[in-house]
Scaffold this motif. Structure first.
Motif, PDB file in Angstrom:
ATOM      1  N   GLU A 141       0.841  -1.203   0.000  1.00 61.15           N
ATOM      2  CA  GLU A 141       0.000   0.000   0.000  1.00 61.15           C
ATOM      3  C   GLU A 141       0.877   1.255   0.000  1.00 61.15           C
ATOM      4  O   GLU A 141       2.010   1.241   0.480  1.00 61.15           O
ATOM      5  N   LEU A 142       0.330   2.306  -0.579  1.00 59.79           N
ATOM      6  CA  LEU A 142       1.008   3.606  -0.567  1.00 59.79           C
ATOM      7  C   LEU A 142       0.496   4.340   0.671  1.00 59.79           C
ATOM      8  O   LEU A 142      -0.704   4.592   0.806  1.00 59.79           O
ATOM      9  N   SER A 143       1.415   4.660   1.595  1.00 56.25           N
ATOM     10  CA  SER A 143       1.016   5.304   2.857  1.00 56.25           C
ATOM     11  C   SER A 143       0.297   6.620   2.594  1.00 56.25           C
ATOM     12  O   SER A 143       0.578   7.302   1.613  1.00 56.25           O
ATOM     13  N   LEU A 144      -0.559   6.961   3.540  1.00 55.64           N
ATOM     14  CA  LEU A 144      -1.235   8.263   3.458  1.00 55.64           C
ATOM     15  C   LEU A 144      -0.195   9.370   3.517  1.00 55.64           C
ATOM     16  O   LEU A 144       0.679   9.361   4.382  1.00 55.64           O
ATOM     17  N   HIS A 145      -0.275  10.302   2.587  1.00 54.39           N
ATOM     18  CA  HIS A 145       0.758  11.346   2.510  1.00 54.39           C
ATOM     19  C   HIS A 145       0.208  12.647   1.959  1.00 54.39           C
ATOM     20  O   HIS A 145      -0.763  12.674   1.217  1.00 54.39           O
ATOM     21  N   THR A 146       0.907  13.711   2.334  1.00 54.45           N
ATOM     22  CA  THR A 146       0.770  14.996   1.662  1.00 54.45           C
ATOM     23  C   THR A 146       1.669  14.925   0.450  1.00 54.45           C
ATOM     24  O   THR A 146       2.810  14.467   0.552  1.00 54.45           O
ATOM     25  N   GLU A 147       1.198  15.338  -0.714  1.00 54.33           N
ATOM     26  CA  GLU A 147       2.036  15.295  -1.907  1.00 54.33           C
ATOM     27  C   GLU A 147       3.210  16.262  -1.730  1.00 54.33           C
ATOM     28  O   GLU A 147       3.007  17.425  -1.367  1.00 54.33           O
ATOM     29  N   ASP A 241       6.446   8.217   6.003  1.00 56.53           N
ATOM     30  CA  ASP A 241       7.656   7.630   5.406  1.00 56.53           C
ATOM     31  C   ASP A 241       8.751   8.661   5.149  1.00 56.53           C
ATOM     32  O   ASP A 241       9.903   8.297   4.937  1.00 56.53           O
ATOM     33  N   PHE A 242       8.391   9.919   5.099  1.00 54.31           N
ATOM     34  CA  PHE A 242       9.363  10.950   4.715  1.00 54.31           C
ATOM     35  C   PHE A 242       9.322  12.157   5.653  1.00 54.31           C
ATOM     36  O   PHE A 242       9.353  13.312   5.205  1.00 54.31           O
ATOM     37  N   MET A 243       9.224  11.864   6.941  1.00 53.79           N
ATOM     38  CA  MET A 243       9.323  12.931   7.932  1.00 53.79           C
ATOM     39  C   MET A 243       9.956  12.347   9.189  1.00 53.79           C
ATOM     40  O   MET A 243      10.010  11.135   9.362  1.00 53.79           O
ATOM     41  N   SER A 244      10.435  13.219  10.042  1.00 57.56           N
ATOM     42  CA  SER A 244      10.979  12.750  11.316  1.00 57.56           C
ATOM     43  C   SER A 244      10.876  13.894  12.309  1.00 57.56           C
ATOM     44  O   SER A 244      10.664  15.049  11.923  1.00 57.56           O
TER      45      SER A 244
END
Ligand SMILES: NC(=[NH2+])NCCC[C@H](N)C(=O)O
Ligand SMILES: O=C(O)CCC(=O)C(=O)O
Ligand SMILES: [Fe+2]
Length: 327
Positions: A141-147, A241-244
Motif C-alpha cells: 500500500e502507498l502510505s497516506l501522505h501529503t504530496e 515515510d518521509f518525515m521525522s
C-alpha cells in the motif's frame, strides 16, 4: 465528497476542447505548450463545471470528483511505467482533459527531478517497483501522505484522472477535519519540531540522514510544523515515510506515531472509474492507495496526475527563472 457528473452534452463540449489542445498525434504532444493553451481554453469549459470548480476553490472543498470526463475509445495499452508513457505520449488526450479542468482550479506545475520534469505524470504500476514507496508501486500500500510534503511550494491540490481501474482499487483519504487529536498532541504538531524530506520519486534528492538535514536546512526547509493555519479550519502536512522529529525529540516522535495511528479509523476511499478526476486539497487531506496485483498486460490501472498551486508566483519567487518546473 463533492461530485459533479458531466451530462452527455457537457462531456462532448469538453471533448472538443481536448481535441483543440491535444491534436491527433501523440508523438507531437507537447504538454508544456498545451498547458499555455489549456489555461485559455479552460475559460470555455461548460459553465456549470466552471462554476462548480470556482465554488470548490472559494470554499476550499476537501475532496472533489469530476465524473464523465471524456476518455478516448482508442486508448493505448497501459504503459509499463511512466517513462514509456513519456516517450510515446500515451494518453495525451487525457492529459489535456486534466490540464483543462485543473486550470479552472489552480496553476499546473512540476518538478525538474520528478518524472523527468513532466507537468502531467503517469501513475501506473511498473515491474520491479511493486513494493516501492512511489506511485509505481502496487503490492504494497502507498502510505497516506501529503504530496511533496517537504517543499514550501507543494501543491494546493493534487489531481488524479482515471483512464483505467479494472479492479476498482481505491485511492485512500484522510481529512484533517475528521481527526480527533488530543489537545496535547495537536499542540506539539503545531510547533516547528519536524523535518520533511523529498520522497523517492524525486530522483537525485538527498534522501536521509544528516546529509539530508544539511541539504534541506541549506535550502531553507528547516524544522517545520505539521498543523498550521486557521485554528477553526487548520491545514496540515504529513508523510510518515518521509518525515521525522528533530534529533532526540522523543515527544515529537511520539506525536508522529499517534497521529499516524489516528488515521486508521478515519480512512475514506474513492475508487476512481475511467473518466473520473479527483482533486484532493493537499493542505486539508492526505491521500494514499490500497495495494493491488499488477498485471503488466496493458490493462493495468492507469491514472494521470497533475499538481496545482493557487498562485504560481510563489514558485517564480523562489528562483531566478520564470519556470513552473521547480528545479
Ligand atoms: N509515503 C510515501 N510513499 N510517499 C510518496 C508518495 C508517492 C510519490 N508522490 C510519487 O509520486 O511516487
Ligand atoms: O494511485 C493513487 O490512487 C494515488 C497515487 C498517489 O498518491 C500519487 O500518485 O501521488
Ligand atoms: Fe500522492
Amino acid at each position: 465528497m463533492h461530485r459533479i457528473t458531466l451530462n452527455q452534452q457537457e462531456r462532448d463540449e469538453v471533448a472538443e476542447l481536448v481535441a483543440e489542445v491535444a491534436g491527433d498525434d501523440p508523438e507531437r504532444w507537447n504538454p508544456l505548450e498545451a498547458m499555455d493553451s489549456s489555461t485559455e481554453l479552460a475559460e470555455r469549459l461548460p459553465l456549470r463545471l466552471r462554476q462548480f470548480l470556482a465554488g470548490v476553490r472559494k470554499n476550499e472543498s476537501d475532496v472533489t470528483v469530476v465524473s464523465n470526463l471524456p476518455v478516448s475509445d482508442d486508448l493505448p495499452p497501459t504503459p509499463i511505467g511512466w517513462d514509456i508513457a513519456a516517450k510515446t505520449g500515451a494518453g495525451h488526450r487525457e492529459e489535456a482533459a486534466l490540464l483543462l479542468c485543473g486550470s479552472a482550479l489552480g496553476e499546473p506545475f512540476g518538478w525538474a527531478n520528478q518524472q523527468d520534469g513532466r507537468i502531467v505524470h503517469d501513475v501506473c504500476p511498473a515491474p520491479g517497483h511493486e513494493n516501492s514507496m512511489t506511485s509505481a508501486s502496487s503490492e504494497t500500500e502507498l502510505s497516506l501522505h501529503t504530496e511533496d510534503v517537504f517543499h514550501p511550494c507543494r501543491g494546493d491540490y493534487v489531481s488524479l484522472m482515471c483512464l483505467r481501474n479494472p479492479d476498482a482499487v481505491g485511492t485512500t483519504l484522510v481529512r484533517i477535519a475528521n481527526l480527533e487529536l488530543t489537545e496535547s498532541v495537536r499542540d506539539i504538531l503545531e510547533q516547528r519540531r519536524f523535518r520533511f524530506y523529498p520522497d523517492d520519486s524525486h530522483v537525485g534528492a538527498v534522501l536521509a540522514g544528516a546529509a539530508a538535514e544539511d541539504y534541506l536546512a541549506g535550502r531553507g526547509y528547516d524544522l517545520g510544523a505539521v498543523v498550521f493555519g486557521p485554528a477553526e479550519r487548520p491545514y496540515f502536512r504529513f508523510d510518515v515515510d518521509f518525515m521525522s522529529a528533530a534529533a532526540s525529540d522523543v515527544v515529537a516522535s511520539e506525536a508522529i506515531i499517534s497521529t499516524n495511528r489516528e488515521f486508521a479509523d478515519r480512512i475514506e476511499r474513492v475508487a476512481l472509474l475511467p473518466g473520473d478526476a479527483v482533486f484532493v486539497d493537499n493542505y486539508r487531506v492526505v491521500h494514499g492507495r490500497e495495494p493491488f496485483n499488477p498485471r503488466y498486460d496493458g490493462k493495468d490501472r492507469w491514472l494521470k496526475r497533475l499538481n496545482l498551486i493557487r498562485d504560481v508566483r510563489r514558485i517564480y519567487a523562489m528562483s531566478d527563472r520564470r519556470s513552473r518546473i521547480i528545479a
